[in-house]
Design a protein around this motif. Structure first.
Motif, PDB file in Angstrom:
ATOM      1  N   VAL A   1      -4.615   3.096   1.499  1.00  0.00           N
ATOM      2  CA  VAL A   1      -4.699   3.458   0.104  1.00  0.00           C
ATOM      3  C   VAL A   1      -3.647   2.951  -0.662  1.00  0.00           C
ATOM      4  O   VAL A   1      -2.543   2.932  -0.444  1.00  0.00           O
ATOM      5  N   ALA A   2      -4.056   2.435  -1.842  1.00  0.00           N
ATOM      6  CA  ALA A   2      -3.120   1.969  -2.896  1.00  0.00           C
ATOM      7  C   ALA A   2      -2.793   2.970  -3.588  1.00  0.00           C
ATOM      8  O   ALA A   2      -3.398   4.130  -3.930  1.00  0.00           O
ATOM      9  N   SER A   3      -1.716   2.600  -4.362  1.00  0.00           N
ATOM     10  CA  SER A   3      -1.205   3.756  -5.444  1.00  0.00           C
ATOM     11  C   SER A   3      -2.313   3.679  -6.651  1.00  0.00           C
ATOM     12  O   SER A   3      -2.990   2.789  -6.860  1.00  0.00           O
ATOM     13  N   GLY A   4      -2.461   5.037  -7.165  1.00  0.00           N
ATOM     14  CA  GLY A   4      -3.631   5.206  -7.954  1.00  0.00           C
ATOM     15  C   GLY A   4      -4.881   5.038  -7.558  1.00  0.00           C
ATOM     16  O   GLY A   4      -5.991   5.302  -8.348  1.00  0.00           O
ATOM     17  N   GLN A   5      -5.110   5.353  -6.331  1.00  0.00           N
ATOM     18  CA  GLN A   5      -6.450   5.482  -5.723  1.00  0.00           C
ATOM     19  C   GLN A   5      -6.740   6.648  -5.055  1.00  0.00           C
ATOM     20  O   GLN A   5      -6.019   7.512  -4.467  1.00  0.00           O
ATOM     21  N   LEU A   6      -7.929   7.142  -5.290  1.00  0.00           N
ATOM     22  CA  LEU A   6      -8.505   8.337  -4.791  1.00  0.00           C
ATOM     23  C   LEU A   6      -9.616   8.337  -3.696  1.00  0.00           C
ATOM     24  O   LEU A   6     -10.497   7.543  -3.687  1.00  0.00           O
ATOM     25  N   VAL A   7      -9.343   8.842  -2.439  1.00  0.00           N
ATOM     26  CA  VAL A   7      -9.914   8.381  -1.046  1.00  0.00           C
ATOM     27  C   VAL A   7     -10.529   9.437  -0.529  1.00  0.00           C
ATOM     28  O   VAL A   7      -9.914  10.469  -0.504  1.00  0.00           O
ATOM     29  N   ALA A   8     -11.761   9.796  -0.047  1.00  0.00           N
ATOM     30  CA  ALA A   8     -12.143  10.836   0.452  1.00  0.00           C
ATOM     31  C   ALA A   8     -12.391  10.388   1.889  1.00  0.00           C
ATOM     32  O   ALA A   8     -13.175   9.420   2.107  1.00  0.00           O
TER      33      ALA A   8
ATOM     34  N   LEU B   1       4.646  20.226  -5.776  1.00  0.00           N
ATOM     35  CA  LEU B   1       5.713  20.847  -6.559  1.00  0.00           C
ATOM     36  C   LEU B   1       6.784  19.537  -6.817  1.00  0.00           C
ATOM     37  O   LEU B   1       7.402  19.586  -7.974  1.00  0.00           O
ATOM     38  N   HIS B   2       7.001  18.613  -5.771  1.00  0.00           N
ATOM     39  CA  HIS B   2       7.846  17.731  -6.093  1.00  0.00           C
ATOM     40  C   HIS B   2       7.261  16.528  -6.617  1.00  0.00           C
ATOM     41  O   HIS B   2       7.921  15.373  -6.518  1.00  0.00           O
ATOM     42  N   ASP B   3       6.056  16.453  -6.895  1.00  0.00           N
ATOM     43  CA  ASP B   3       5.257  15.340  -7.662  1.00  0.00           C
ATOM     44  C   ASP B   3       5.589  14.141  -6.618  1.00  0.00           C
ATOM     45  O   ASP B   3       6.095  13.149  -7.057  1.00  0.00           O
ATOM     46  N   PRO B   4       4.534  14.199  -5.569  1.00  0.00           N
ATOM     47  CA  PRO B   4       4.766  13.344  -4.438  1.00  0.00           C
ATOM     48  C   PRO B   4       3.790  12.104  -5.072  1.00  0.00           C
ATOM     49  O   PRO B   4       3.034  11.995  -5.575  1.00  0.00           O
ATOM     50  N   ASP B   5       4.382  10.754  -4.457  1.00  0.00           N
ATOM     51  CA  ASP B   5       3.743   9.690  -4.474  1.00  0.00           C
ATOM     52  C   ASP B   5       2.336   9.353  -3.723  1.00  0.00           C
ATOM     53  O   ASP B   5       1.312   8.903  -4.169  1.00  0.00           O
ATOM     54  N   VAL B   6       2.446  10.139  -2.587  1.00  0.00           N
ATOM     55  CA  VAL B   6       1.206  10.313  -1.777  1.00  0.00           C
ATOM     56  C   VAL B   6       0.894  11.664  -1.558  1.00  0.00           C
ATOM     57  O   VAL B   6       1.805  12.455  -0.968  1.00  0.00           O
TER      58      VAL B   6
ATOM     59  N   GLY C   1      -0.646   3.576  17.392  1.00  0.00           N
ATOM     60  CA  GLY C   1      -0.877   3.476  16.451  1.00  0.00           C
ATOM     61  C   GLY C   1       0.306   3.635  15.436  1.00  0.00           C
ATOM     62  O   GLY C   1       1.148   4.248  15.803  1.00  0.00           O
ATOM     63  N   GLU C   2       0.303   3.225  14.340  1.00  0.00           N
ATOM     64  CA  GLU C   2       1.281   3.333  13.046  1.00  0.00           C
ATOM     65  C   GLU C   2       0.890   3.690  11.831  1.00  0.00           C
ATOM     66  O   GLU C   2      -0.336   3.562  11.557  1.00  0.00           O
ATOM     67  N   VAL C   3       1.601   4.237  11.238  1.00  0.00           N
ATOM     68  CA  VAL C   3       1.464   4.991   9.870  1.00  0.00           C
ATOM     69  C   VAL C   3       2.688   4.522   8.958  1.00  0.00           C
ATOM     70  O   VAL C   3       3.910   4.646   9.454  1.00  0.00           O
ATOM     71  N   ALA C   4       2.423   4.169   7.969  1.00  0.00           N
ATOM     72  CA  ALA C   4       3.594   3.398   6.870  1.00  0.00           C
ATOM     73  C   ALA C   4       3.317   4.172   5.620  1.00  0.00           C
ATOM     74  O   ALA C   4       2.034   4.224   5.139  1.00  0.00           O
ATOM     75  N   LEU C   5       4.255   4.697   5.035  1.00  0.00           N
ATOM     76  CA  LEU C   5       4.261   5.519   3.643  1.00  0.00           C
ATOM     77  C   LEU C   5       5.321   4.916   2.673  1.00  0.00           C
ATOM     78  O   LEU C   5       6.235   4.646   3.093  1.00  0.00           O
ATOM     79  N   SER C   6       4.733   4.712   1.286  1.00  0.00           N
ATOM     80  CA  SER C   6       5.543   4.297   0.440  1.00  0.00           C
ATOM     81  C   SER C   6       5.789   5.427  -0.364  1.00  0.00           C
ATOM     82  O   SER C   6       4.916   5.779  -1.393  1.00  0.00           O
ATOM     83  N   GLY C   7       7.189   5.932  -0.623  1.00  0.00           N
ATOM     84  CA  GLY C   7       7.404   7.007  -1.352  1.00  0.00           C
ATOM     85  C   GLY C   7       7.403   8.490  -1.080  1.00  0.00           C
ATOM     86  O   GLY C   7       7.051   8.463   0.308  1.00  0.00           O
ATOM     87  N   ALA C   8       7.230   9.457  -1.713  1.00  0.00           N
ATOM     88  CA  ALA C   8       7.512  10.835  -1.185  1.00  0.00           C
ATOM     89  C   ALA C   8       5.985  11.437  -0.936  1.00  0.00           C
ATOM     90  O   ALA C   8       4.958  10.792  -1.267  1.00  0.00           O
TER      91      ALA C   8
ATOM     92  N   PRO D   1       0.769  -1.101  -0.060  1.00  0.00           N
ATOM     93  CA  PRO D   1       0.047   0.009   0.023  1.00  0.00           C
ATOM     94  C   PRO D   1       0.912   1.387  -0.128  1.00  0.00           C
ATOM     95  O   PRO D   1       1.883   1.328   0.527  1.00  0.00           O
ATOM     96  N   ALA D   2       0.380   2.238  -0.703  1.00  0.00           N
ATOM     97  CA  ALA D   2       1.092   3.503  -0.549  1.00  0.00           C
ATOM     98  C   ALA D   2       0.900   4.159   0.663  1.00  0.00           C
ATOM     99  O   ALA D   2       2.015   4.968   1.359  1.00  0.00           O
TER     100      ALA D   2
END
Length: 219
Positions: free
Chosen positions: A35-42, A144-149, A67-74, A11-12
């Motif tokens: 949230v997966a890559s390419g997914q739009l969530v509200a 500006l930096h084209d983030p992944d998330v 709790g925990e938060v994990a991010l993949s990418g910028a 997951p992203a």
């Protein structure tokens, strides 16, 4: 896993069992979000439900109690209240943020300024901009930096209708390019744009697909 099968993509963004209290007042009571890559969530909820608190924890600007938060990418984060220097121009903001991100050139920044339609204000200082234009700059700096998330807190607040439509064109492009986008809001007028809606109530998130609740908001 069966032999020869492909492992599920990471997951992203993944948040698990997020708790947060202010004094004796619990705001988040075990919120989970994937949230997966390419997914739009509200993330939808009433005022005071804890949406901005959740976003700050996802962005890493506020520590959870548990709790925990994990991010993949910028990561790109657009807070509800723009964090701008009133004495700097739009162009100067682009240059300073680009330098902080170690970006080469401002091509992406100028492209976003054109896409959001505020290029005539590039030499104006932030303190003289309207609320809507400040929000455009706020969003531009987050992208500006084209983030992944990308985490957006009420991102179209103050936008006129044309800019609102441009915003969704921009989000569609981000999703097509595999970016994960989370939008915090208290109302969802165009639910079919989202892959997933997550209701924040009583400190917990309850996911549902947009198609399940076509008339949920504004009914």
């Amino acid at each position: 896993m069966a032999p020869g099968s492909t492992p599920a993509p990471k997951p992203a963004l993944q948040a698990h069992d997020i708790h947060k209290s202010y004094g004796k007042h619990p705001v988040l009571r075990g919120a989970d979000l994937t949230v997966a890559s390419g997914q739009l969530v509200a993330v939808v909820g009433e005022n005071g439900a804890g949406k901005s608190t959740l976003l700050k924890i996802l962005a890493g600007t506020l520590p959870p109690d548990r709790g925990e938060v994990a991010l993949s990418g910028a990561l790109g984060y657009c807070p509800q209240d723009p964090v701008l220097n009133a004495g700097l121009t739009v162009e100067q903001h682009l240059r300073y943020f680009a330098a902080a991100r170690r970006l080469h050139g401002l091509d992406r920044g100028h492209e976003l300024v054109r896409l959001l339609g505020f290029e005539r204000y590039e030499q104006s200082v932030a303190g003289e901009l309207s609320g809507g234009t400040r929000q455009k700059l706020n969003l531009t700096l987050a992208l500006l930096h084209d983030p992944d998330v990308l985490l957006l807190d009420e991102p179209y607040q103050g936008f006129d209708w044309e800019t609102y439509l441009r915003f969704w064109d921009l989000v569609d492009d981000l999703r097509t390019r595999g970016k994960a986008v989370v939008i915090i809001t208290h109302l969802v007028f165009e639910q079919d744009r989202f892959d997933l809606l997550a209701d924040l109530a009583d400190g917990r998130l309850t996911p549902r697909t947009a198609s399940m609740e076509e008339h949920h908001v504004g009914a």
